[in-house]
Design an enzyme around this catalytic site. Structure first.
Site, short mmCIF file in Angstrom:
data_model
loop_
_atom_site.label_atom_id
_atom_site.label_comp_id
_atom_site.label_asym_id
_atom_site.label_seq_id
_atom_site.Cartn_x
_atom_site.Cartn_y
_atom_site.Cartn_z
N LYS A 33 0.28 -1.08 0.18
CA LYS A 33 -0.08 0.29 0.64
C LYS A 33 1.35 1.23 0.12
CE LYS A 33 -1.55 1.90 3.95
NZ LYS A 33 -1.79 3.16 4.19
N ASN A 34 1.93 1.24 1.31
CA ASN A 34 2.66 2.69 1.41
C ASN A 34 3.08 2.55 0.13
OD1 ASN A 34 0.55 3.26 3.39
ND2 ASN A 34 2.11 2.84 4.90
N CYS A 128 -5.69 8.51 8.98
CA CYS A 128 -6.50 8.30 9.92
C CYS A 128 -5.59 8.91 11.72
CB CYS A 128 -5.16 6.59 10.19
SG CYS A 128 -5.72 5.19 9.44
N ARG A 133 0.07 15.37 12.92
CA ARG A 133 0.02 14.52 11.57
C ARG A 133 0.82 15.49 10.94
NH1 ARG A 133 -2.42 9.40 9.94
NH2 ARG A 133 -0.58 9.65 8.91
N ASP A 136 5.19 19.37 7.58
CA ASP A 136 6.20 20.45 8.05
C ASP A 136 7.59 20.52 7.05
OD1 ASP A 136 6.40 19.33 10.52
OD2 ASP A 136 8.40 20.52 10.76
N ASP A 321 3.42 0.33 12.22
CA ASP A 321 2.46 0.11 11.51
C ASP A 321 1.86 -1.56 12.02
OD1 ASP A 321 1.91 2.63 10.26
OD2 ASP A 321 2.50 2.01 7.90
N ARG A 413 -9.06 -0.42 3.82
CA ARG A 413 -8.46 1.31 2.81
C ARG A 413 -6.98 0.80 2.73
NH1 ARG A 413 -6.77 5.35 6.73
NH2 ARG A 413 -5.29 4.96 4.75
N1 EPU Z 1 6.64 14.10 11.69
C1 EPU Z 1 6.80 15.82 11.56
N2 EPU Z 1 6.64 16.66 9.95
C2 EPU Z 1 6.48 15.97 8.74
C3 EPU Z 1 6.46 14.87 8.87
C4 EPU Z 1 6.44 13.86 9.97
O1 EPU Z 1 6.61 16.09 12.56
O2 EPU Z 1 6.39 16.56 8.01
C5 EPU Z 1 6.02 13.43 11.93
C6 EPU Z 1 4.83 12.66 12.22
O3 EPU Z 1 3.85 13.38 13.09
C7 EPU Z 1 5.53 11.41 12.91
C8 EPU Z 1 6.72 10.93 12.32
O4 EPU Z 1 7.05 12.29 12.01
O5 EPU Z 1 5.24 11.45 14.44
C9 EPU Z 1 7.23 9.95 10.92
O6 EPU Z 1 5.92 10.74 9.97
P1 EPU Z 1 6.06 10.00 8.73
O7 EPU Z 1 6.36 11.39 8.06
O8 EPU Z 1 7.38 9.11 8.64
O9 EPU Z 1 4.64 9.77 8.69
P2 EPU Z 1 3.91 9.13 7.30
O10 EPU Z 1 4.61 9.87 5.79
O11 EPU Z 1 2.48 10.61 6.85
C10 EPU Z 1 3.61 6.85 6.61
C11 EPU Z 1 2.53 5.79 6.60
C12 EPU Z 1 2.30 5.66 7.32
C13 EPU Z 1 3.65 4.82 8.49
C14 EPU Z 1 4.30 5.98 7.90
C15 EPU Z 1 5.69 5.83 9.57
C16 EPU Z 1 2.07 6.77 4.71
C17 EPU Z 1 0.64 7.27 3.05
N3 EPU Z 1 1.44 6.11 4.59
O12 EPU Z 1 3.42 7.85 7.31
O13 EPU Z 1 1.35 4.27 7.70
O14 EPU Z 1 2.84 4.88 10.07
O15 EPU Z 1 4.52 6.27 7.78
O16 EPU Z 1 6.18 4.50 8.89
O17 EPU Z 1 2.67 5.68 3.14
C18 EPU Z 1 -0.35 3.00 7.78
O18 EPU Z 1 -0.16 2.32 6.59
O19 EPU Z 1 -1.24 2.03 9.10
C19 EPU Z 1 0.10 4.08 7.99
C20 EPU Z 1 -0.43 4.64 9.09
#
Ligand code: EPU
Length: 444
Positions: A33-34, A128, A133, A136, A321, A413
């Protein structure tokens, strides 16, 4: 006199699971998925037809494909897991509101559209609820590459000052972020000059996005390490690419075998990607045998699991995850286990649900202390989000009695055909559709 008006389509769909049956057989894992939700938007950067294979059939993917179509992409289904996407005729960098707000991954449209057109208008991402989230770090990357970014009128607006092309830049991520790493890669693929991402995330889907872009003519080096170098190119050409298997889907079924007992061959996986999960399951007493592209998971249904501690971390650490699914496994282990959530602020929203089934769970901030119980008992529970929903299914499979899991749209999803896959290994799980009493309005 009051009448009850039936609102069309007002139905509740649940999974009904009769637990306590060990699982035996084979499960095929779908595409990740991701990875898919980043690779599909990456087709925006390609001048020609991208054939993408091993696409999972899940609602997040359907939504991202619908968004591309609304933007004007030509999307053709070749077979169940393959699509051809041609974005060469798109002239519009504004993403429709309703669709994009439903999924988190819509943020990849910002990087891809900015890279392609030098501007993007995308609604803030949904997804979710796992705590704050922010995006920045994504924005920090775009700004370093010469973009202006603001949030106005319900859209994230990004555009390149003085011209149409982003410029390569050095970006240090203050926090290891999967989304920011991939989004900056998307923006940088067609930029003028070289972009260097430092403190990059290393998840398998990051390598997959780099491989996809490189197979279309990009020049990305170092994906899978914490420094990624992207030399911008003038143009990406069409081609064919197959998405990697889903690490978390595979891990979820591994956890299901751990909790319910049995012996299941989990096929179409990259065992290396599962090592972080395998290691923890082995500590609890589960047997895992690695094959070339499969893992055999075995747990004696009559033996108790052993306690362990888990801390979630960016890859190659234990994946966040998999945290709720692992929590269910540890709920059944002998002794006290401690889970520390190292990625999200609020990923224990499911504790009230699992407690209904008899789990002994105390949460304080990012730490959960679990006293293992001998067995869980079936109950009506809710999927609070995608992975918490998968955890409730696992709990239901292991529990004595019947579990009804509500809000299953979250699960769908991210899990293709979960009911069919689990039924195929002997689980007693059914989809049940009932009228939604709450949505029958009183009129008259
Ligand atoms: N964060 C920041 N600033 C940013 C981006 C992230 O502070 O600009 C923080 C977040 O708040 C969090 C940490 O950094 O505490 C990690 O966030 P990350 O950006 O890695 O997460 P994401 O890209 O929003 C993806 C997956 C999530 C998975 C996370 C961590 C997708 C669409 N989502 O989210 O997947 O938990 O990486 O591996 O790829 C899931 O599949 O159930 C899911 C939630």
């Amino acid at each position: 006199m009051a009448q009850t008006e039936r609102i069309e389509g007002a139905v509740l769909t649940k999974y009904v699971i009769r637990g306590g049956k060990p699982l035996y057989g084979e499960i095929d894992i779908s595409g990740a998925k991701n990875a898919a939700v980043a690779i599909i938007p990456a087709a925006l950067l390609v001048d020609g037809v991208c054939r993408i294979e091993n696409i999972p059939q899940i609602s997040d993917v359907t939504m991202i494909l619908n968004i591309l179509q609304e933007l004007g992409a030509d999307v053709r289904t070749v077979n169940r897991t393959t699509v051809d996407i041609d974005c060469s005729h798109i002239r519009n960098a504004k993403v429709p509101n309703e669709l994009a707000r439903k999924i988190r991954a819509s943020y990849y449209l910002i990087g891809a559209l900015l890279g392609r057109f030098g501007s993007a208008q995308v609604p803030p991402p949904g997804g979710c609820h796992l705590g704050d989230r922010p995006i920045d770090q994504h924005i920090k990357g775009f700004v370093a590459m010469g973009a202006e970014v603001d949030v106005r009128g319900g859209f994230v607006n990004a555009w390149v000052k003085d011209g149409k092309r982003l410029s390569g830049a050095q970006v240090y991520l203050d926090i290891v972020s999967v989304g920011a790493t991939m989004n900056i890669m998307l923006a940088a693929a067609l930029a003028d000059g070289t972009t260097i991402i430092e403190n990059a995330a290393k998840e398998p889907h990051i390598v997959d996005l780099a491989n996809f872009l490189n197979s279309m003519g990009a020049r990305i080096m170092g994906a899978g390490t914490d420094v990624i170098k992207i030399k911008g190119v003038e143009r990406l050409n069409g081609g064919t690419y197959s998405i990697i298997p889903d690490q978390i889907e595979a891990g979820t079924y591994m956890a299901a075998v751990a909790a319910a007992g049995g012996e299941v061959l989990i096929k179409n996986v990259i065992p290396k990607h599962l090592e972080c999960i395998t290691a923890k399951l082995v500590e609890t007493g589960v047997e895992v045998e690695e094959r070339d592209d499969a893992v055999l998971v075995r747990r004696d249904p009559n033996a108790r699991l052993t306690r362990t501690n888990v801390k979630t971390l960016p890859y190659p650490g234990f994946p966040t995850d998999m945290q709720p699914q692992m929590a269910v496994v540890l709920s059944l282990a002998e002794g006290t286990s401690v889970i520390t959530e190292g990625v999200w602020d609020n990923r224990y929203r499911y504790v009230d649900e699992i407690r209904r089934m008899g789990a002994q769970f105390q949460v304080d901030g990012k730490v959960a202390v679990i006293e293992g119980v001998d067995h869980l008992t079936g109950a009506p529970v809710r999927a609070c989000d995608l992975r918490a929903g998968a955890a409730m299914v696992i709990a239901g499979l292991a529990a004595h009695g019947v579990t009804e899991v509500d809000c299953i749209h979250y699960i769908e999803r991210g899990y293709e055909d979960i009911v069919r896959k689990l039924s195929g290994v002997g689980a007693d799980i059914r989809v049940v559709v009932t009228p939604d009493e709450d949505k029958q309005a009183q009129v008259g």
